[in-house]
Scaffold this active site. Structure first.
Site: not given
Ligand SMILES: Cc1cc2nc3c(=O)[nH]c(=O)nc-3n(C[C@H](O)[C@H](O)[C@H](O)COP(=O)(O)OP(=O)(O)OC[C@H]3O[C@@H](n4cnc5c(N)ncnc54)[C@H](O)[C@@H]3O)c2cc1C
Ligand code: SF4
Ligand code: FES
Lengths: 644, 247
Positions: A45, A47, A49, A335
């Site tokens: 991942g 994102g 994180a 929410r």
């Molecule tokens: C439309 C929307 C608006 C939002 N607005 C806000 C906001 O204003 N403020 C706030 O705090 N939060 C907000 N959120 C929530 C927030 O954006 C997310 O919770 C947060 O960005 C998640 O980050 P992450 O790094 O955990 O995961 P993500 O950013 O979802 O990253 C997941 C990563 O994992 C990878 N991945 C997944 N499965 C696999 C696999 N099996 N193999 C290889 N790679 C994989 C993907 O390619 C990606 O790189 C919002 C969410 C949405 C949907």
């Protein structure tokens, strides 16, 4: 349902709340710089994180391999976040501080989160803003040149930092650039368009992953001394959700099947201001920023099935139900409460729009009060987006909005070190059960994802890796890797060999509908029991009637989808089971049987002040529930009330 | 509505591609362009024809993954819009629609409408960042940035990396993409320090890939869904020349 109490060690450090994290950092084991280059870490991942963690590991000196399924790390779903990110900087001098942020977050989550973690989240929040600004994130500024803040639902101070309506994009570009800098320095090997399909365990420890190259169909093995999952939320299980099309639960689900506990999977945040579903061919729901609720007033016609156009309905025949029910917070109620109130009116026959599934968000009064120009300056881009999608001019006619699945509060169980129940396997960001409890306050998720990656895991992983220095390179030709690869290949072949009559989306849509109807905004014992049966049936049908064309050894996005839906069909059942065992209402989990006389959530602290942790016991065997009791030593536990 | 679709199909990067005709009935005005393709794919699967591969993820206009040439225009007929935000109400019953992948410069088709845009990542890797360590940073408010400067940096930072600028450029130039990043970082005090080296490294990488040279046709700006201004290119050239002249 077995009622087993197992002592899950959350590894919460000793000492007063405000000193736990500094104490931990001062006493945890370190890996010296020279030894770090002997250690490999896999990050799945990219994102917020994942990219922040990968960049931090690489900078510390570890060898990192990072994976994502998109064609570029910059496209992870974090990019879509709009509203903002919280931090207790108190720049506005309005009385904010770490304790207040900690308390707001705990209360917002209905006291179903771990005190020590939530406190640390608030504590590290101030560093994040410094980090992001140093990377060039162009946050909103005041004319004096200092950072600007706004307010978000559920709090009384201004602690949200934002970059127009694209905060997630800008934060992600910051962490992505830190990641790419390390790619340039040779410390990170980045594998885009690679999907993790299996976790490899050797001697009870996480030692690698099996991935499929989505551009060639080739299966690859990768070994490491620790595996870090940062794979985001699984809300796409609802099919219609605010999440990107590729979001999935596969990585965490496959880890769960290897022994990682899953915590509170039924807690899904339903966002109140999404655009409603407009037809059967819709693939996702678009989020409209919550900030619109600062000026928009929400209402439905008092008369059921009122066919008149909104502008023809006089004031006296409109029900501003949020203002009516929650006078103190009105349109800014949190929410979970706003979503539930909308569903209640829609179910009672007052829904509007072609599918009768929406409520109005009206700017008429705001335009009368401040003028169209001011409203345009505040929300112009959102009005433009609304018009693009719906064809309606919202300056002239109210918007139609509807609740939509948005955020997974549940996920892999992790301790204070972000370690799962599998040694060497860590989970960060939305894919862990997180610090949000049963409901997440706006702008706290970007924060959690970043804090986990930049500030926590770089310390806590050392505590584990210090023992791995002598382990030597992980051998990917070992029988464990061989077997894991075979499982993946067999699974892909099995999906293709079904040769049934229905495409993957057919099953995904059906599953999504079941979960939405029975494990969505509200739940009942009867509905959940029924849903579990329905999912079992659907799963059976999937394995005899799925149709995936092509082969596994080529670009095949239908096959990718099929694997994800196969996992969702199992995860969905666990979500319903989890909701069924929690006989109370808290945050986003609203069991209709447990409510106050005026329809508010009725929490049961005596019996349910714990995190539900599910252990996989094998195919076809019931998962076992373990409970991590939650203790509140410093926060006063109260009932949430947004009426007064 | 009923449409005649002419879609680019190509098995892999080496194979020769061709336009294939499809007729599609029952398209609704509310469908997004990508949902229309989903709908077509569903029909193809049911008749045992391999579905069409296309790039997409967020379907909200922000991830930059989607991108199609629609009737000869990057992202279709609307301005300031990505393909996923284009809806079928922009078309009429009976229309014939040509659908092709983003080609040009260092972009290559990997299958059907999917393209490899990894050259963009390599340009960023070459220097599209501020060399700040992670983990410890100075107090954010210690460096004030004027409102106008922050807004202007944001305008440049808003690029979603979709590649429409390259695909629409007759030279296949990546100047707008690269310039947007150079300008974003050069406008901020934090990024100014290494702005010259950054411009040189990124421009060199852009040249090392198969991208063409910018001859200021301005087509990129017109097709950019984020309305990134070509003024960014002037800024990039200024940073680059400054580095070359002043060292
Ligand atoms: C439309 C929307 C608006 C939002 N607005 C806000 C906001 O204003 N403020 C706030 O705090 N939060 C907000 N959120 C929530 C927030 O954006 C997310 O919770 C947060 O960005 C998640 O980050 P992450 O790094 O955990 O995961 P993500 O950013 O979802 O990253 C997941 C990563 O994992 C990878 N991945 C997944 N499965 C696999 C696999 N099996 N193999 C290889 N790679 C994989 C993907 O390619 C990606 O790189 C919002 C969410 C949405 C949907
Ligand atoms: S400059 Fe515009 S067209 Fe080019 S990649 Fe960025 S957003 Fe796309
Ligand atoms: S799919 Fe993300 S911009 Fe279109």
């Amino acid at each position: 349902m077995p009622d087993i109490h197992t002592k899950l060690d959350a590894k919460i450090p000793e000492g007063p709340l405000s000193e736990k994290w500094s104490l931990y950092k001062a006493t945890c084991r370190l890996v010296s710089f020279n030894n770090k280059k002997k250690l490999d870490i896999i990050v799945v991942g990219t994102g917020l994180a994942g990219s922040s963690a990968a960049a931090s590991f690489a900078e510390a000196g570890y060898n990192v391999k990072a994976f994502c399924f998109q064609d570029s790390a910059r496209r992870a779903h974090s990019v879509a976040a709009q509203g903002g990110v919280n931090s207790a900087k108190n720049y506005q001098n309005d009385g904010d501080n770490i304790y207040r942020m900690f308390y707001d977050t705990l209360k917002g989550g209905d006291f179903r989160a771990r005190e020590a973690n939530v406190y640390r989240l608030a504590e590290c929040s101030t560093n994040l803003i410094d980090q992001a600004v140093a990377q060039g994130v162009p946050f909103a500024r005041e004319y004096g040149g200092y950072l600007s803040n706004r307010s978000f639902g559920g709090v009384q101070v201004r602690r949200t930092f934002y970059a127009r309506g694209q905060t997630g994009q800008q934060l992600l570009l910051g962490s992505y650039s830190a990641l790419m800098r390390q790619v340039d320095l040779g410390k990170i090997k980045l594998f885009t368009r690679h999907e993790m399909l299996e976790l490899v365990m050797v001697d009870g420890k996480a030692r690698g992953v099996i991935v499929r190259n989505l551009d060639t169909g080739q299966i690859e093995r990768h070994g490491a001394h620790a595996v870090v999952l940062a794979t985001g939320g699984f809300g796409k299980i609802f099919y219609l959700s605010t999440l990107a099309m590729g979001c999935n639960g596969s990585a965490i689900w496959r880890a769960h099947k290897k022994g990682a506990y899953m915590a509170s999977p039924s807690w899904t945040q339903i966002h109140p201001t999404s655009l409603p579903q407009s037809g059967e061919h819709q693939s996702k729901l678009t989020l409209m920023s919550e900030s619109l609720r600062n000026d928009g007033r929400i209402w439905v016609p008092k008369k059921k099935s009122d066919e008149r156009r909104p502008n023809d309905i006089p004031e006296s025949e409109r029900d501003y139900y949020l203002e009516r029910r929650y006078p103190a917070f009105g349109n800014l109620a949190p929410r979970d409460i706003s979503s539930r109130a909308a569903k209640e009116r829609i179910d009672a026959g007052h829904g509007v729009g072609a599918m009768k599934n929406a409520v109005y968000l009206d700017f008429k009064h705001a335009i009368e009060e401040y003028g169209e120009e001011t409203i345009k300056a505040r929300y112009g881009n959102l009005f433009r987006m609304y018009e693009k999608i719906t064809g309606v001019n919202a300056y002239k006619e109210p918007m139609k909005i509807s609740p939509a699945a948005h955020f997974s509060m549940g996920g892999l169980w992790v301790d204070y070190e972000l370690g799962t129940t599998i040694p060497g396997l860590y989970a960060l960001g939305e894919c862990n059960f997180g610090d949000h409890g049963a409901n997440r306050l706006g702008a706290n998720s970007l924060l959690q994802a970043c804090v986990d990656g930049y500030f926590i895991i770089p310390y806590t992983i050392g505590n584990y890796l210090a023992d791995e220095i002598e382990a030597g390179e992980v051998n990917v030709n070992s029988p464990e890797f061989e077997k894991a690869e075979k499982r993946v290949v067999d699974m892909l072949d099995k999906l293709i060999a079904i040769k049934g009559s229905k495409p993957t989306d057919y099953f995904h849509k059906k599953l999504g509908r079941i979960i939405w109807d029975y494990c969505g905004v509200t739940r009942t014992e009867e509905g959940l029991t029924k849903a579990i049966e329905m999912i079992k049936e659907l799963r059976k049908e999937f394995w005899v009637d799925l149709k995936v064309l092509g082969t596994a050894g080529e670009v095949n996005s239908e096959l990718e989808k099929a694997g994800r839906v196969a996992d969702y069909l199992e995860l969905g059942e666990l979500m319903c089971k989890d909701a069924l065992t929690r006989n109370e209402s808290c945050g986003a989990h609203f069991r209709e049987e447990f409510q106050t006389e005026d329809g508010e959530a009725l929490r049961d602290d005596e019996h349910y002040r714990f995190i539900s942790c599910w252990e996989h016991k094998g195919e076809g065997v019931e998962a076992v529930l373990h409970k991590e009791a939650l203790e509140f030593k410093e926060a006063k536990v109260i009932a949430r009330n947004y009426k007064k | 509505m009923k449409l005649k679709l002419k879609v680019w199909r190509q098995l892999n990067a080496e194979a020769k591609g061709q336009i294939v005709d499809y007729e599609l009935e029952g398209v609704e005005a509310d469908m997004s362009f990508l949902e229309m393709l989903d709908y077509l794919n569903e029909k193809l699967i049911l008749t045992n024809e391999i579905p069409i591969e296309f790039d997409h993820d967020c379907r909200e206009g922000i991830c930059g993954t989607c991108g199609l040439f629609i009737n000869g225009r990057a992202h279709g007929p609307l301005e300031g819009t990505t393909t996923c935000q284009l809806h079928m109400r922009s078309f009429n019953d009976g229309d014939t629609i040509f659908i092709e992948p983003f080609k040009g410069g260092a972009f290559n088709v990997t299958r059907d409408l999917r393209v490899d845009r990894s050259a963009f990542d390599r340009i960023i890797t070459a220097g599209g960042y501020i060399s700040t360590p992670v983990g410890d940073a100075p107090e954010a408010n210690a460096i004030p940035i004027t409102y106008d400067m922050a807004e202007s940096a944001f305008d440049s930072a808003a690029c979603i990396g979709c590649g429409a600028c390259v695909a629409t450029c007759k030279n296949g130039s990546a100047a707008l993409f690269t310039a947007a990043k150079v300008a974003h970082l050069a406008k901020l005090p934090q990024g100014k320090v290494e702005s010259k080296q950054r411009a040189v490294k990124m421009v060199s990488q852009m040249d090392a890939e198969d991208f063409g040279h910018c001859t200021n046709t301005g087509a990129c700006e017109i097709e950019c869904p984020q309305e990134i201004s070509i003024a960014n290119i002037a800024r990039m050239n200024w940073e680059f020349n400054k580095a070359k002249l002043l060292g």
